[in-house]
Scaffold this active site. Structure first.
Site, PDB file in Angstrom:
ATOM      1  N   ASP A  40       0.566  -1.236   0.032  1.00  0.00           N
ATOM      2  CA  ASP A  40       0.164  -0.030  -0.020  1.00  0.00           C
ATOM      3  C   ASP A  40       0.812   1.370  -0.002  1.00  0.00           C
ATOM      4  OD1 ASP A  40      -2.557   1.289  -0.287  1.00  0.00           O
ATOM      5  OD2 ASP A  40      -2.566   1.687   1.880  1.00  0.00           O
ATOM      6  N   SER A 548      17.664 -44.974   0.162  1.00  0.00           N
ATOM      7  CA  SER A 548      18.042 -44.056  -0.807  1.00  0.00           C
ATOM      8  C   SER A 548      16.665 -43.632  -1.494  1.00  0.00           C
ATOM      9  CB  SER A 548      19.188 -44.497  -1.937  1.00  0.00           C
ATOM     10  OG  SER A 548      18.436 -45.846  -2.462  1.00  0.00           O
TER      11      SER A 548
END
EC number: 2.7.7.4
Length: 638
Positions: A40, A548
């Site tokens: 603003d 993994s």
């Protein structure tokens, strides 16, 4: 007849005037700038005012603007100029800017592209995107509020991106009765902050976006101000191309143009400097030298070319040069390195993980990049430097980064084209980060590969086998370690030289300092991959049994190993079955909240998409799975 001839002459003069105007317009310089600041502060209103005052609004747009202004509640005869920029319905409804909005306008002296960037902290990446191509930043400050946290953040980001021209627009002066003291206090506060972060100079202007004060005309309401109005400053400020033309010549090669056997040119946009036929040049990273034979364009050959022009250059000698190389002044070439310190702005929902490989694009060069060390993060609200292992969305950190090959570069603050890069997720192909190179690390110049006479193939031949890496992946409890152990026993019986790296065993030694966060999991796999590579270089068949969980890390290890020698083995076991087994009691702890970041429960597992071998431990026993793997692996070799 005479009247008709007069008409022809008039038409000719009009056409001549139009051609002259179009030519003049075509050759105007282009300034790209951004507006940024707190929510603003009037960024969109200011841009709307510039569009309105420069007569860049059509009558139907003006009518729609007036109607929209009434609908959103603008009082009196004033127009809500912000509505010209906040084009998204969601933005109009909320009264905020949530994305970068680009607008074009032109004056008699210059063309402009302006980006309205959002003020909210969560849209930092949007602001960085808008700033990345800008020559100038207009930092707006609400005269009633002074220098705020958002002002500091956007000033820091603009400076980080390399914008040298800063305008401090103290807006809404009409709401403080155009008081000089208010303006002077704000400028003084901002100057103190600017000095802290290295902004050497800025131009402060008191304005009112709503009333038009000091934007396109000098305001009678500020007789105490004798500086430039905003539009005059935008029309006259120097553009970065002028500075780049004084730097040494650099041309990142985008395309090798070879329409026939008689012509071979190297096309691209000149990143800096000037070039003429006959100038000596050096091609990097190879270091080969030659001279410029021709500078070719669609409109014919040029006697000279400068930064910003797109050209094709031919060389006097037939030397190796391809996309991603840089043709540079022979006596002032850029550096070449494969390790850097850089600032990274993270732009993805998924966090940055050091050790994870990403694709990098730097100018026209593509490479594989890994963040090897996160030195510190920057809190853009406080400028505080804090330690960290990962980097979240909109985060900024100074990191060390390593590439898989040397690349030519310059520091970002010297040349954004050769010092700025993006990081791309290698699985999704999404852009996840933007970076600015500071300098090459010394070790990148001091560490070199040592030539070794006994290579991988010689070691494997001595053992009578082909070196391979068997990468077992799957959920905890899937049976990876059991099957891998059986496979190694069978290979041993067959006289094969092998070694098994098990996930649990490695964490007792090599990786004992790592936990189970996503970042630590990535580093765990990176280290194992490097060890496995060394072992396969010794000619061994290496077996690894690790969860993994991430495809990107398995792909990272795959790329460490020669083509065909990485064998991904997916031990495919449903989560429900693995949880029923729960040999170590880990799933029970994870379900009870006693074990964080457990794969399959509160940390993801990404199944292989193209594993070389898949075994399902519901459909076969561990022994059967091991036999199947050995048969697939060795075939007729047994």
């Amino acid at each position: 007849m005479a009247d008709q001839e007069s008409v022809y002459q008039t038409d000719a003069l009009i056409a001549e005037d139009i051609d002259a105007y179009l030519d003049q317009h075509q050759h105007k310089s282009l300034l790209r700038f951004i507006t940024c600041g707190s929510v603003d502060d009037g960024k969109s209103t200011l841009i709307g005012r510039l569009l309105y005052d420069s007569k860049m609004i059509f009558e139907d747009q003006l009518a729609a603007l007036e109607e929209d202004s009434k609908r959103v509640g603008t009082q009196g005869q004033d127009i809500d100029f912000a509505l010209l920029v906040d084009g998204l319905a969601a933005e109009r409804e909320q009264g905020i800017t949530i994305d970068v909005a680009y607008r074009f306008f032109s004056t008699e002296k210059r063309k402009f592209i302006v980006a309205d960037t959002p003020g909210h902290e969560q849209y930092t990446r949007n602001m960085v995107t808008g700033a990345s191509t800008a020559d100038l930043a207009v930092i707006l400050i609400d005269a009633r509020k002074g220098v705020l946290t958002q002002t500091r953040r956007h000033s820091y980001l603009a400076h980080l991106i390399g914008i040298r021209n800063i305008v401090l627009a103290v807006n809404k002066m009409d709401l403080v009765d155009y008081e000089q003291g208010t303006f002077d206090d704000i400028v003084s506060d901002y100057r103190d902050f600017a000095d802290e972060i290295g902004i050497e100079d800025f131009t402060a202007i008191p304005i009112s976006g709503l009333k038009g004060d000091n934007i396109t005309a000098t305001s009678d309401a500020t007789p105490w101000y004798d500086g430039p109005i905003l539009l005059d400053h935008l029309e006259s400020v120097g553009i970065d191309n002028d500075r780049l033309r004084e730097q040494p010549f650099r041309l990142p090669v985008q395309w090798v143009n070879r329409p026939d056997l008689d012509f071979r040119g190297f096309a691209g946009t000149i990143a800096s400097g000037r070039i003429r036929p006959g100038d000596p040049v050096r091609v990097l990273p190879s270091g080969k030298t030659s001279t410029v034979a021709r500078i070719v364009t669609m409109n014919g050959d040029l006697d000279a070319a400068v930064a910003g022009q797109s050209v094709t250059i031919t060389l006097a000698d037939e030397i190796d040069c391809s996309r991603g190389d840089v043709i540079a002044a022979a006596d002032a070439p850029p550096e070449v390195a494969d390790q850097f310190e850089a600032t990274i702005v993270w732009m993805a929902e998924e966090p940055m993980l050091p050790g994870r490989p990403y694709a990098m694009k730097l100018a026209t060069t593509a490479a594989r990049a890994t963040i090897t060390d996160e030195k510190y993060q920057v809190n853009v609200n406080t400028m505080e430097k804090t330690p960290g292992k990962t980097l979240e969305l909109n985060g900024i950190a100074v990191c060390n980064i390593s590439l898989d090959k040397p690349v030519p570069f310059t520091a970002y603050d010297e040349n954004a084209d050769l010092g700025g890069f993006i990081l791309i997720d290698r699985v999704t192909n999404a852009t996840v980060g933007a970076g600015m190179i500071h300098f090459a690390l010394r070790r990148s110049q001091n560490i070199h590969w040592q030539a070794i006479d006994i290579d991988r193939e010689a070691h494997a031949a001595q053992k009578g086998q082909k070196a391979k890496l068997l990468w077992f992946t799957g959920l905890s409890g899937s049976g990876k370690s059991t099957i891998a152990n059986l496979v190694e026993k069978k290979l041993h019986v067959l006289g094969k030289h092998s070694f098994l790296l098990d996930g649990d065993n490695v964490r007792h030694g090599l990786n004992r300092d790592l936990g189970f966060t996503d970042a630590d999991r990535v580093e765990n796999i990176r280290r194992v991959g490097e060890v496995a590579k060394l072992m396969t270089d010794a000619g061994l068949i290496v077996l690894t049994a690790f969860i993994s969980p991430f495809r990107s890390e398995r792909q990272m290890v795959r790329q460490m190993i020669p083509d065909g020698d990485f064998v991904e083995i997916f031990v495919d076991t449903p989560l429900s079955v693995a949880e029923e087994r729960d040999v170590k009691g880990l799933y029970k702890k994870a379900r009870a909240g006693e074990l964080k970041n457990f794969t399959g429960i509160d940390s993801p597992y990404e199944e292989p998409e193209h594993a070389e071998i898949r075994v399902n431990t519901v459909e076969m026993t561990a022994e059967e799975a091991a036999d199947y793997i050995v048969e697939r692996l060795l075939g007729g070799e047994k």
